[in-house]
Scaffold this motif. Sequence first.
Motif, PDB file in Angstrom:
ATOM      1  N   ASN A   1       0.755  -1.142   0.171  1.00 36.51           N
ATOM      2  CA  ASN A   1      -0.071  -0.181   0.055  1.00 36.51           C
ATOM      3  C   ASN A   1       0.713   1.196   0.149  1.00 36.51           C
ATOM      4  N   GLU A   2       0.360   2.530  -0.158  1.00 38.36           N
ATOM      5  CA  GLU A   2       1.060   3.678  -0.136  1.00 38.36           C
ATOM      6  C   GLU A   2       1.997   3.862   1.270  1.00 38.36           C
ATOM      7  N   PHE A   3       1.498   3.386   2.237  1.00 36.95           N
ATOM      8  CA  PHE A   3       2.351   3.683   3.335  1.00 36.95           C
ATOM      9  C   PHE A   3       3.608   2.602   3.446  1.00 36.95           C
ATOM     10  N   ALA A   4       3.473   1.454   3.118  1.00 38.14           N
ATOM     11  CA  ALA A   4       4.341   0.559   2.890  1.00 38.14           C
ATOM     12  C   ALA A   4       5.566   0.812   1.681  1.00 38.14           C
ATOM     13  N   ARG A   5       4.781   1.318   0.670  1.00 39.46           N
ATOM     14  CA  ARG A   5       5.736   1.803  -0.465  1.00 39.46           C
ATOM     15  C   ARG A   5       6.497   2.959   0.076  1.00 39.46           C
TER      16      ARG A   5
ATOM     17  N   PRO B   1      20.294   2.073   3.481  1.00 39.23           N
ATOM     18  CA  PRO B   1      19.930   1.563   4.673  1.00 39.23           C
ATOM     19  C   PRO B   1      19.647   2.755   5.947  1.00 39.23           C
ATOM     20  N   ARG B   2      18.503   2.420   6.676  1.00 35.34           N
ATOM     21  CA  ARG B   2      17.915   3.260   7.619  1.00 35.34           C
ATOM     22  C   ARG B   2      17.629   2.261   8.802  1.00 35.34           C
ATOM     23  N   ARG B   3      18.162   2.918  10.186  1.00 35.21           N
ATOM     24  CA  ARG B   3      17.695   2.347  11.288  1.00 35.21           C
ATOM     25  C   ARG B   3      16.032   2.722  11.481  1.00 35.21           C
ATOM     26  N   LEU B   4      15.224   1.993  12.343  1.00 37.90           N
ATOM     27  CA  LEU B   4      13.907   2.314  12.369  1.00 37.90           C
ATOM     28  C   LEU B   4      13.730   3.916  13.072  1.00 37.90           C
ATOM     29  N   ILE B   5      14.411   4.139  13.744  1.00 37.48           N
ATOM     30  CA  ILE B   5      14.343   5.494  14.338  1.00 37.48           C
ATOM     31  C   ILE B   5      14.382   6.783  13.321  1.00 37.48           C
ATOM     32  N   ASP B   6      15.265   6.243  12.270  1.00 36.77           N
ATOM     33  CA  ASP B   6      15.467   7.070  11.165  1.00 36.77           C
ATOM     34  C   ASP B   6      14.284   7.250  10.206  1.00 36.77           C
ATOM     35  N   ILE B   7      13.602   6.116   9.909  1.00 36.08           N
ATOM     36  CA  ILE B   7      12.158   6.085   9.399  1.00 36.08           C
ATOM     37  C   ILE B   7      11.294   6.765  10.190  1.00 36.08           C
ATOM     38  N   GLU B   8      11.132   6.645  11.196  1.00 34.14           N
ATOM     39  CA  GLU B   8      10.086   7.282  11.843  1.00 34.14           C
ATOM     40  C   GLU B   8      10.322   8.744  11.836  1.00 34.14           C
ATOM     41  N   GLN B   9      11.660   9.185  11.881  1.00 29.68           N
ATOM     42  CA  GLN B   9      11.847  10.760  11.993  1.00 29.68           C
ATOM     43  C   GLN B   9      11.678  11.223  10.464  1.00 29.68           C
ATOM     44  N   GLU B  10      12.084  10.433   9.496  1.00 35.88           N
ATOM     45  CA  GLU B  10      11.686  10.956   8.166  1.00 35.88           C
ATOM     46  C   GLU B  10      10.191  11.060   7.822  1.00 35.88           C
TER      47      GLU B  10
ATOM     48  N   ASP C   1       0.880   4.182  18.007  1.00 36.49           N
ATOM     49  CA  ASP C   1      -0.018   3.193  17.385  1.00 36.49           C
ATOM     50  C   ASP C   1       0.645   3.093  15.673  1.00 36.49           C
ATOM     51  N   LEU C   2       1.173   4.460  15.253  1.00 37.34           N
ATOM     52  CA  LEU C   2       1.783   4.653  13.933  1.00 37.34           C
ATOM     53  C   LEU C   2       3.226   4.003  13.912  1.00 37.34           C
ATOM     54  N   LYS C   3       3.919   4.402  15.189  1.00 32.09           N
ATOM     55  CA  LYS C   3       5.338   3.689  15.197  1.00 32.09           C
ATOM     56  C   LYS C   3       5.087   2.251  15.230  1.00 32.09           C
ATOM     57  N   GLN C   4       4.196   1.757  15.771  1.00 31.30           N
ATOM     58  CA  GLN C   4       4.000   0.350  15.851  1.00 31.30           C
ATOM     59  C   GLN C   4       3.990  -0.381  14.444  1.00 31.30           C
ATOM     60  N   LYS C   5       3.002   0.488  13.615  1.00 35.94           N
ATOM     61  CA  LYS C   5       2.706   0.190  12.167  1.00 35.94           C
ATOM     62  C   LYS C   5       3.995   0.219  11.520  1.00 35.94           C
ATOM     63  N   VAL C   6       4.938   1.143  11.775  1.00 39.13           N
ATOM     64  CA  VAL C   6       6.105   1.349  10.971  1.00 39.13           C
ATOM     65  C   VAL C   6       6.790   0.157  11.297  1.00 39.13           C
ATOM     66  N   ALA C   7       7.121  -0.370  12.604  1.00 42.43           N
ATOM     67  CA  ALA C   7       7.936  -1.460  12.783  1.00 42.43           C
ATOM     68  C   ALA C   7       7.127  -2.760  12.662  1.00 42.43           C
ATOM     69  N   GLN C   8       6.059  -2.807  12.401  1.00 48.74           N
ATOM     70  CA  GLN C   8       5.482  -4.007  11.613  1.00 48.74           C
ATOM     71  C   GLN C   8       5.547  -4.274  10.262  1.00 48.74           C
ATOM     72  N   THR C   9       5.523  -2.890   9.499  1.00 46.09           N
ATOM     73  CA  THR C   9       5.911  -2.825   8.229  1.00 46.09           C
ATOM     74  C   THR C   9       7.295  -3.388   7.908  1.00 46.09           C
ATOM     75  N   VAL C  10       8.224  -2.890   8.604  1.00 47.65           N
ATOM     76  CA  VAL C  10       9.304  -3.258   8.463  1.00 47.65           C
ATOM     77  C   VAL C  10       9.897  -4.735   8.787  1.00 47.65           C
ATOM     78  N   ALA C  11       9.170  -5.092   9.743  1.00 48.49           N
ATOM     79  CA  ALA C  11       9.239  -6.622  10.039  1.00 48.49           C
ATOM     80  C   ALA C  11       8.688  -7.471   9.022  1.00 48.49           C
ATOM     81  N   GLU C  12       7.674  -7.038   8.277  1.00 42.12           N
ATOM     82  CA  GLU C  12       7.007  -7.830   7.376  1.00 42.12           C
ATOM     83  C   GLU C  12       8.046  -7.751   6.062  1.00 42.12           C
TER      84      GLU C  12
END
Length: 84
Positions: A19-23, A33-42, A54-65
């Motif tokens: 989806n758009e978010f994951a893309r 390459p980025r750390r999870l915190i870098d993705i969140e900040q961007e 909740d959104l931070k959790q969604k980011v972490a789940q997306t990266v884990a997927e």
Amino acid sequence: MDDAYIIYDKRSGHSQALNEFAREIFAMIEEQPRRLIDIEQELEALLERTLDADLKQKVAQTVAEFDKMGLIEPVAHPQENNNQ
């Protein structure tokens, strides 16, 4: 159906729909390459707001997927190499 993006992995021969978010997250990682915190900040800069838990959790789940699907793999962050 919302907009979907298809990624084809030549190594596995599998396609993945994002989806758009994951893309957006995948594009960040693909750029460099980025750390999870870098993705969140961007994402915060892109959305012009602070990410809630909740959104931070969604980011972490997306990266884990992505990792589970074999689309990404861990790499040493340049700052981590300098500390050794």
